[in-house]
Design a protein around this motif. Structure first.
Motif, PDB file in Angstrom:
ATOM      1  N   GLY A  51      53.170  37.299   1.302  1.00  0.00           N
ATOM      2  CA  GLY A  51      52.565  36.918   0.148  1.00  0.00           C
ATOM      3  C   GLY A  51      51.986  35.512   0.191  1.00  0.00           C
ATOM      4  N   ARG A  52      50.968  35.369  -0.260  1.00  0.00           N
ATOM      5  CA  ARG A  52      50.302  34.033  -0.218  1.00  0.00           C
ATOM      6  C   ARG A  52      49.530  33.481  -1.461  1.00  0.00           C
ATOM      7  NH1 ARG A  52      45.783  32.244   3.797  1.00  0.00           N
ATOM      8  NH2 ARG A  52      44.291  31.002   2.446  1.00  0.00           N
ATOM      9  N   ALA A  53      49.768  32.245  -1.949  1.00  0.00           N
ATOM     10  CA  ALA A  53      49.257  31.673  -3.120  1.00  0.00           C
ATOM     11  C   ALA A  53      47.863  31.319  -2.959  1.00  0.00           C
ATOM     12  CB  ALA A  53      49.706  30.228  -3.534  1.00  0.00           C
ATOM     13  N   LYS A  54      47.154  31.139  -4.046  1.00  0.00           N
ATOM     14  CA  LYS A  54      45.908  30.491  -3.872  1.00  0.00           C
ATOM     15  C   LYS A  54      45.993  28.918  -3.756  1.00  0.00           C
ATOM     16  CE  LYS A  54      43.982  34.020  -7.227  1.00  0.00           C
ATOM     17  NZ  LYS A  54      43.383  34.422  -8.542  1.00  0.00           N
ATOM     18  N   ALA A  55      44.996  28.266  -3.027  1.00  0.00           N
ATOM     19  CA  ALA A  55      45.301  26.775  -3.091  1.00  0.00           C
ATOM     20  C   ALA A  55      44.964  26.043  -4.553  1.00  0.00           C
ATOM     21  CB  ALA A  55      44.024  26.469  -2.274  1.00  0.00           C
ATOM     22  N   SER A  71      62.040  32.460   3.979  1.00  0.00           N
ATOM     23  CA  SER A  71      61.351  31.082   4.622  1.00  0.00           C
ATOM     24  C   SER A  71      59.649  31.314   4.081  1.00  0.00           C
ATOM     25  CB  SER A  71      61.428  31.125   6.022  1.00  0.00           C
ATOM     26  OG  SER A  71      61.003  32.102   6.638  1.00  0.00           O
ATOM     27  N   ALA A  72      59.240  30.292   4.417  1.00  0.00           N
ATOM     28  CA  ALA A  72      57.731  30.255   4.034  1.00  0.00           C
ATOM     29  C   ALA A  72      57.046  28.971   4.549  1.00  0.00           C
ATOM     30  CB  ALA A  72      57.639  30.114   2.379  1.00  0.00           C
ATOM     31  N   ILE A  73      55.860  29.065   4.592  1.00  0.00           N
ATOM     32  CA  ILE A  73      54.924  27.855   5.160  1.00  0.00           C
ATOM     33  C   ILE A  73      54.270  27.291   4.014  1.00  0.00           C
ATOM     34  CG2 ILE A  73      53.150  27.104   6.673  1.00  0.00           C
ATOM     35  CD1 ILE A  73      54.273  29.208   8.737  1.00  0.00           C
ATOM     36  N   MET A  74      54.258  25.910   3.890  1.00  0.00           N
ATOM     37  CA  MET A  74      53.299  25.574   2.806  1.00  0.00           C
ATOM     38  C   MET A  74      52.314  24.357   3.583  1.00  0.00           C
ATOM     39  SD  MET A  74      54.339  23.102  -0.656  1.00  0.00           S
ATOM     40  CE  MET A  74      54.357  21.607   0.417  1.00  0.00           C
ATOM     41  N   TYR A  75      50.874  24.778   3.110  1.00  0.00           N
ATOM     42  CA  TYR A  75      50.115  23.534   3.551  1.00  0.00           C
ATOM     43  C   TYR A  75      50.020  22.986   2.484  1.00  0.00           C
ATOM     44  CZ  TYR A  75      49.239  27.054   7.451  1.00  0.00           C
ATOM     45  OH  TYR A  75      49.339  27.645   8.765  1.00  0.00           O
ATOM     46  N   TRP A  76      49.528  21.768   2.843  1.00  0.00           N
ATOM     47  CA  TRP A  76      49.172  20.561   1.677  1.00  0.00           C
ATOM     48  C   TRP A  76      48.279  19.584   2.076  1.00  0.00           C
ATOM     49  CZ3 TRP A  76      51.147  15.549   2.260  1.00  0.00           C
ATOM     50  CH2 TRP A  76      52.097  15.495   3.339  1.00  0.00           C
ATOM     51  N   GLY A  77      47.806  18.846   1.279  1.00  0.00           N
ATOM     52  CA  GLY A  77      46.853  17.730   1.472  1.00  0.00           C
ATOM     53  C   GLY A  77      45.661  17.866   1.021  1.00  0.00           C
ATOM     54  N   PRO A  78      44.557  16.718   1.009  1.00  0.00           N
ATOM     55  CA  PRO A  78      43.257  17.029   0.575  1.00  0.00           C
ATOM     56  C   PRO A  78      42.649  18.262   1.118  1.00  0.00           C
ATOM     57  CG  PRO A  78      43.861  14.780   1.026  1.00  0.00           C
ATOM     58  CD  PRO A  78      45.021  15.625   1.535  1.00  0.00           C
ATOM     59  N   ALA A  79      42.679  18.398   2.367  1.00  0.00           N
ATOM     60  CA  ALA A  79      41.939  19.553   3.043  1.00  0.00           C
ATOM     61  C   ALA A  79      43.123  20.488   3.510  1.00  0.00           C
ATOM     62  CB  ALA A  79      41.256  19.049   4.170  1.00  0.00           C
ATOM     63  N   LEU A  80      44.264  20.541   2.909  1.00  0.00           N
ATOM     64  CA  LEU A  80      45.518  21.456   3.495  1.00  0.00           C
ATOM     65  C   LEU A  80      45.608  21.292   4.970  1.00  0.00           C
ATOM     66  CD1 LEU A  80      44.472  24.775   1.292  1.00  0.00           C
ATOM     67  CD2 LEU A  80      46.153  22.625   0.820  1.00  0.00           C
ATOM     68  N   HIS A  82      47.959  19.469   6.183  1.00  0.00           N
ATOM     69  CA  HIS A  82      49.295  19.415   6.804  1.00  0.00           C
ATOM     70  C   HIS A  82      50.062  20.694   6.658  1.00  0.00           C
ATOM     71  CE1 HIS A  82      48.724  15.004   6.725  1.00  0.00           C
ATOM     72  NE2 HIS A  82      48.298  15.178   5.579  1.00  0.00           N
ATOM     73  N   ARG A  83      51.330  20.969   7.530  1.00  0.00           N
ATOM     74  CA  ARG A  83      51.884  22.264   7.518  1.00  0.00           C
ATOM     75  C   ARG A  83      53.473  21.898   7.547  1.00  0.00           C
ATOM     76  NH1 ARG A  83      53.982  25.918  11.290  1.00  0.00           N
ATOM     77  NH2 ARG A  83      53.501  28.137  10.966  1.00  0.00           N
ATOM     78  N   MET A  84      54.045  22.566   6.541  1.00  0.00           N
ATOM     79  CA  MET A  84      55.523  22.461   6.187  1.00  0.00           C
ATOM     80  C   MET A  84      56.147  23.754   6.455  1.00  0.00           C
ATOM     81  SD  MET A  84      57.724  20.843   3.189  1.00  0.00           S
ATOM     82  CE  MET A  84      56.781  19.276   3.040  1.00  0.00           C
ATOM     83  N   GLU A  85      56.992  23.801   7.264  1.00  0.00           N
ATOM     84  CA  GLU A  85      57.986  25.090   7.425  1.00  0.00           C
ATOM     85  C   GLU A  85      59.046  24.857   6.387  1.00  0.00           C
ATOM     86  OE1 GLU A  85      59.072  26.371  11.077  1.00  0.00           O
ATOM     87  OE2 GLU A  85      56.789  26.043  12.102  1.00  0.00           O
ATOM     88  N   THR A  86      59.483  25.964   5.549  1.00  0.00           N
ATOM     89  CA  THR A  86      60.688  25.869   4.710  1.00  0.00           C
ATOM     90  C   THR A  86      61.497  26.944   5.058  1.00  0.00           C
ATOM     91  OG1 THR A  86      59.505  27.101   2.823  1.00  0.00           O
ATOM     92  CG2 THR A  86      59.122  24.633   2.849  1.00  0.00           C
ATOM     93  N   PRO A 102      51.478  27.754  -0.615  1.00  0.00           N
ATOM     94  CA  PRO A 102      52.456  28.395   0.184  1.00  0.00           C
ATOM     95  C   PRO A 102      51.950  29.848   0.725  1.00  0.00           C
ATOM     96  CG  PRO A 102      52.777  28.537  -2.148  1.00  0.00           C
ATOM     97  CD  PRO A 102      51.509  27.961  -1.944  1.00  0.00           C
ATOM     98  N   ILE A 103      52.737  30.253   1.801  1.00  0.00           N
ATOM     99  CA  ILE A 103      52.435  31.678   2.479  1.00  0.00           C
ATOM    100  C   ILE A 103      53.648  32.022   2.781  1.00  0.00           C
ATOM    101  CG2 ILE A 103      51.684  32.926   3.996  1.00  0.00           C
ATOM    102  CD1 ILE A 103      49.272  30.899   4.227  1.00  0.00           C
ATOM    103  N   ASN A 104      54.195  33.122   2.568  1.00  0.00           N
ATOM    104  CA  ASN A 104      55.534  33.571   3.468  1.00  0.00           C
ATOM    105  C   ASN A 104      55.046  34.619   4.454  1.00  0.00           C
ATOM    106  OD1 ASN A 104      57.759  35.217   4.346  1.00  0.00           O
ATOM    107  ND2 ASN A 104      58.372  35.821   2.058  1.00  0.00           N
ATOM    108  N   THR A 105      55.218  33.935   5.425  1.00  0.00           N
ATOM    109  CA  THR A 105      54.872  34.661   6.900  1.00  0.00           C
ATOM    110  C   THR A 105      55.935  35.388   7.538  1.00  0.00           C
ATOM    111  OG1 THR A 105      55.478  32.514   7.993  1.00  0.00           O
ATOM    112  CG2 THR A 105      53.071  32.878   7.458  1.00  0.00           C
ATOM    113  N   GLY A 106      57.058  35.389   6.866  1.00  0.00           N
ATOM    114  CA  GLY A 106      58.504  36.035   7.476  1.00  0.00           C
ATOM    115  C   GLY A 106      58.332  37.573   7.104  1.00  0.00           C
TER     116      GLY A 106
END
Length: 137
Positions: A51-55, A71-80, A82-86, A102-106
């Motif tokens: 599953g993946r959200a829209k920016a 778990s999921a990964i969240m990309y963030w910042g003005p140009a996405l 940054h990458r944060m594992e949660t 956010p994206i669920n890559t699990g």
């Protein structure tokens, strides 16, 4: 619901879902529409594997997230950029106006409780389609 403070405490149970602008289905929770809340909303999100959200960003509203399962990964910042594992047990804070995706890559469903300072939840959602292509599939 009238635009005033509720006069009684209320209890809700997760049940109905609604389609959010971000591309996920959310379990309806505490919001102005359900309880008359004035300054906060809270709901549960389940992200299936892949599953993946829209920016998007939430204009003028902060977000707090508690990851319950998965778990999921969240990309963030003005140009996405940054990458944060949660992971389960993590608490995440997203300042108002910060683009994220956010994206669920699990291999299992990710489950989280989200709270935001927008009592309507979806009113402050601003989609950022130009950023979607910056994050790999």
């Amino acid at each position: 619901m009238p635009d005033q403070m509720p006069e009684t405490c209320q209890k809700l149970r997760l049940g109905e879902t609604y389609a959010g602008k971000q591309g996920f289905n959310y379990f309806q929770g505490i919001a102005r529409e359900t309880t008359g809340a004035q300054s906060i909303c809270m709901h549960m999100l389940r992200i299936p594997p892949g599953g993946r959200a829209k920016a998007h960003l939430h204009a003028d509203h902060e977000t707090a997230i508690y990851v319950i399962e998965g778990s999921a990964i969240m990309y963030w910042g003005p140009a996405l950029e940054h990458r944060m594992e949660t992971n389960a047990g993590d608490l995440i804070y997203i300042p108002a106006g910060v683009p994220h995706l956010p994206i669920n890559t699990g291999q299992t469903e990710a489950v989280a409780i989200l709270a935001r300072t927008d009592p309507h939840e979806q009113e402050s959602v601003v989609l950022l389609p130009d950023l979607d292509a910056l994050v790999p599939e």
